[in-house]
Design an enzyme around this catalytic site. Structure first.
Site, PDB file in Angstrom:
ATOM      1  N   PHE A   1       0.820  -1.211   0.000  1.00  0.00           N
ATOM      2  CA  PHE A   1       0.000   0.000   0.000  1.00  0.00           C
ATOM      3  C   PHE A   1       0.856   1.265   0.000  1.00  0.00           C
ATOM      4  O   PHE A   1       0.859   2.049  -0.964  1.00  0.00           O
ATOM      5  CB  PHE A   1      -0.936  -0.053   1.203  1.00  0.00           C
ATOM      6  CG  PHE A   1      -1.570   1.247   1.609  1.00  0.00           C
ATOM      7  CD1 PHE A   1      -2.086   2.116   0.653  1.00  0.00           C
ATOM      8  CD2 PHE A   1      -1.672   1.589   2.944  1.00  0.00           C
ATOM      9  CE1 PHE A   1      -2.684   3.318   1.028  1.00  0.00           C
ATOM     10  CE2 PHE A   1      -2.265   2.776   3.336  1.00  0.00           C
ATOM     11  CZ  PHE A   1      -2.760   3.642   2.381  1.00  0.00           C
TER      12      PHE A   1
ATOM     13  N   ASP B   1      12.004 -12.536   0.504  1.00  0.00           N
ATOM     14  CA  ASP B   1      11.577 -12.304   1.876  1.00  0.00           C
ATOM     15  C   ASP B   1      12.711 -11.655   2.656  1.00  0.00           C
ATOM     16  O   ASP B   1      13.886 -11.788   2.297  1.00  0.00           O
ATOM     17  CB  ASP B   1      11.191 -13.646   2.516  1.00  0.00           C
ATOM     18  CG  ASP B   1      10.436 -13.463   3.811  1.00  0.00           C
ATOM     19  OD1 ASP B   1      11.088 -13.426   4.877  1.00  0.00           O
ATOM     20  OD2 ASP B   1       9.205 -13.359   3.767  1.00  0.00           O
TER      21      ASP B   1
ATOM     22  N   ALA C   1       6.704  -5.390   6.372  1.00  0.00           N
ATOM     23  CA  ALA C   1       6.368  -5.619   7.778  1.00  0.00           C
ATOM     24  C   ALA C   1       5.089  -6.436   7.898  1.00  0.00           C
ATOM     25  O   ALA C   1       4.315  -6.561   6.949  1.00  0.00           O
ATOM     26  CB  ALA C   1       6.182  -4.280   8.506  1.00  0.00           C
TER      27      ALA C   1
ATOM     28  N   ILE D   1       1.680  -6.016   9.602  1.00  0.00           N
ATOM     29  CA  ILE D   1       1.069  -4.731   9.942  1.00  0.00           C
ATOM     30  C   ILE D   1      -0.236  -4.829  10.720  1.00  0.00           C
ATOM     31  O   ILE D   1      -0.871  -3.800  10.980  1.00  0.00           O
ATOM     32  CB  ILE D   1       0.824  -3.903   8.667  1.00  0.00           C
ATOM     33  CG1 ILE D   1      -0.119  -4.651   7.711  1.00  0.00           C
ATOM     34  CG2 ILE D   1       2.140  -3.555   7.995  1.00  0.00           C
ATOM     35  CD1 ILE D   1      -0.563  -3.830   6.520  1.00  0.00           C
TER      36      ILE D   1
ATOM     37  N   SER E   1       5.324   3.221  13.830  1.00  0.00           N
ATOM     38  CA  SER E   1       3.876   3.340  14.006  1.00  0.00           C
ATOM     39  C   SER E   1       3.518   4.044  15.305  1.00  0.00           C
ATOM     40  O   SER E   1       4.251   3.968  16.305  1.00  0.00           O
ATOM     41  CB  SER E   1       3.252   1.939  14.005  1.00  0.00           C
ATOM     42  OG  SER E   1       1.903   1.968  14.425  1.00  0.00           O
TER      43      SER E   1
ATOM     44  N   TYR F   1       2.367  -6.014  18.240  1.00  0.00           N
ATOM     45  CA  TYR F   1       2.702  -5.222  17.056  1.00  0.00           C
ATOM     46  C   TYR F   1       3.434  -3.942  17.449  1.00  0.00           C
ATOM     47  O   TYR F   1       4.453  -3.566  16.834  1.00  0.00           O
ATOM     48  CB  TYR F   1       1.437  -4.888  16.269  1.00  0.00           C
ATOM     49  CG  TYR F   1       1.653  -3.888  15.163  1.00  0.00           C
ATOM     50  CD1 TYR F   1       2.295  -4.241  13.988  1.00  0.00           C
ATOM     51  CD2 TYR F   1       1.221  -2.565  15.305  1.00  0.00           C
ATOM     52  CE1 TYR F   1       2.509  -3.320  12.973  1.00  0.00           C
ATOM     53  CE2 TYR F   1       1.430  -1.637  14.302  1.00  0.00           C
ATOM     54  CZ  TYR F   1       2.071  -2.015  13.146  1.00  0.00           C
ATOM     55  OH  TYR F   1       2.286  -1.098  12.150  1.00  0.00           O
TER      56      TYR F   1
ATOM     57  N   ARG G   1      -8.980   8.698  16.170  1.00  0.00           N
ATOM     58  CA  ARG G   1      -7.714   8.402  15.517  1.00  0.00           C
ATOM     59  C   ARG G   1      -7.245   9.650  14.774  1.00  0.00           C
ATOM     60  O   ARG G   1      -8.018  10.558  14.493  1.00  0.00           O
ATOM     61  CB  ARG G   1      -7.857   7.234  14.529  1.00  0.00           C
ATOM     62  CG  ARG G   1      -8.215   5.895  15.173  1.00  0.00           C
ATOM     63  CD  ARG G   1      -7.077   5.370  16.022  1.00  0.00           C
ATOM     64  NE  ARG G   1      -7.382   4.060  16.603  1.00  0.00           N
ATOM     65  CZ  ARG G   1      -7.947   3.880  17.792  1.00  0.00           C
ATOM     66  NH1 ARG G   1      -8.290   4.942  18.520  1.00  0.00           N
ATOM     67  NH2 ARG G   1      -8.152   2.671  18.252  1.00  0.00           N
TER      68      ARG G   1
END
Length: 319
Positions: free
Chosen positions: A11, A51, A74, A76, A116, A140, A207
């Site tokens: 993405f 990979d 990653a 995610i 993140s 995560y 958010r």
């Protein structure tokens, strides 16, 4: 500039690749296509199937001899990290160490690492700045923050420059309806299919949504700025999930009719990231308002959906 983008079929990574190509950079992509897609690959980039933890990584470095690595490959999904923490750690922690080892061996000048907002955990204050305590609520969050420590140590030991970007909830074109921040994509699918969107909790959780094109601009800025820096990349705005869905319903002229479900483990209630450091260190600030980003995203997927319907009615199939 020679640049290797891990996760460059995904993405965010694929949008970064497209922009790098536009700027005339020589771009290589490493992706195992687990969550990335071949249709996202830019034909002007050189693709290496592989990979982070197999021979494909070393082959991609040997072929590309990158000056800069933009690391987006990653695991995610928060819920996947809770269900399978070993897998999450292998990809996000061990995979990043493998990338750093290749950077060391090939004399890479700089790594740009996608982190993140999940590293912060429950906010002690809003907006969260880069010195906010690190207390992740999910594996995560742990697996995204731990590589930050490795990057800092590699930088100190091997003169590797770096910029770490902590993303708020990213949305936009090419996002799969899963993963960190995937709520916009999930809602798009439901609205276009005429199905009721699902909201976990009462929908009043907030958010900080940031459009993918603004994320791309932050990565481009980090190519030559933000040395040894860590930056929140966000809009510095709180938006509730209810308000998000109402905005999308208004843009798409759809009735607001969600189904509310119990809140999920590992989800925080409120989030807003301060982005002042990015303005000062990268010369970056968001250009897209939430409404503008949502409109562009919805317009794109509406056309895709209409095209698919036309092709299916003609007996053909979209690939």
């Amino acid at each position: 500039m020679r640049i290797l983008v891990t996760g460059g079929a995904g993405f965010i990574g694929s949008h970064i690749v497209d922009e790098l190509i536009q700027f005339g950079h020589h771009v290589h992509i490493l992706d195992n296509l687990t969550t990335g897609h071949r249709e996202n690959l830019n034909s002007q980039a050189i693709f290496h199937y592989g990979d982070l933890l197999d021979h494909g990584l070393a082959e991609a470095f040997a072929a590309s001899q990158p000056e800069v690595v933009i690391h987006h490959a990653a695991q995610i999904d928060i819920q996947t990290s809770l269900a399978n923490p070993m897998l999450d750690a292998q990809i996000n922690i061990l995979g990043t160490i493998a990338v750093l080892e290749q950077c060391r061996m090939h004399g890479v000048r700089k790594i740009i690492y996608a982190s993140s907002a999940a590293v912060y955990g429950t906010p002690q204050y809003l907006g969260l700045d880069e010195v906010h305590p690190i207390r992740p609520l999910s594996f995560y969050g742990i697996s995204k923050q731990t590589p930050e420590q490795y990057i800092g140590t590699y930088a100190a030991l091997y003169e590797l420059d770096y910029t770490i970007l902590r993303y708020a909830n990213v949305y936009g074109i090419r996002q799969d309806p899963k993963g960190e921040g995937g709520v916009v994509s999930i809602f798009v699918d439901k609205l276009l299919e005429g199905k009721q969107p699902l909201i976990y909790g009462d929908g009043e959780q907030t958010r900080d949504f940031v459009y993918v094109k603004d994320i791309v601009r932050a990565n481009i800025a980090a190519l030559n700025n933000g040395s040894h820096g860590l930056y929140n990349i966000s809009c510095n705005e709180q938006t509730s999930v209810n308000v998000l869905l109402r905005e999308m319903c208004e843009i798409s002229c759809t009735h607001f009719d969600p189904v509310y479900l119990p809140i999920r483990k590992g989800d925080i209630v409120h989030s807003r990231l301060d982005n002042q450091a990015a303005l000062e260190g990268l010369g970056w600030s968001p250009l897209y308002s939430l409404r503008d980003g949502l409109r562009e995203t919805l317009d794109y997927y509406r056309k895709q959906y209409q095209s698919k319907g036309t092709n299916e009615s003609n007996g053909s199939k979209l690939i």
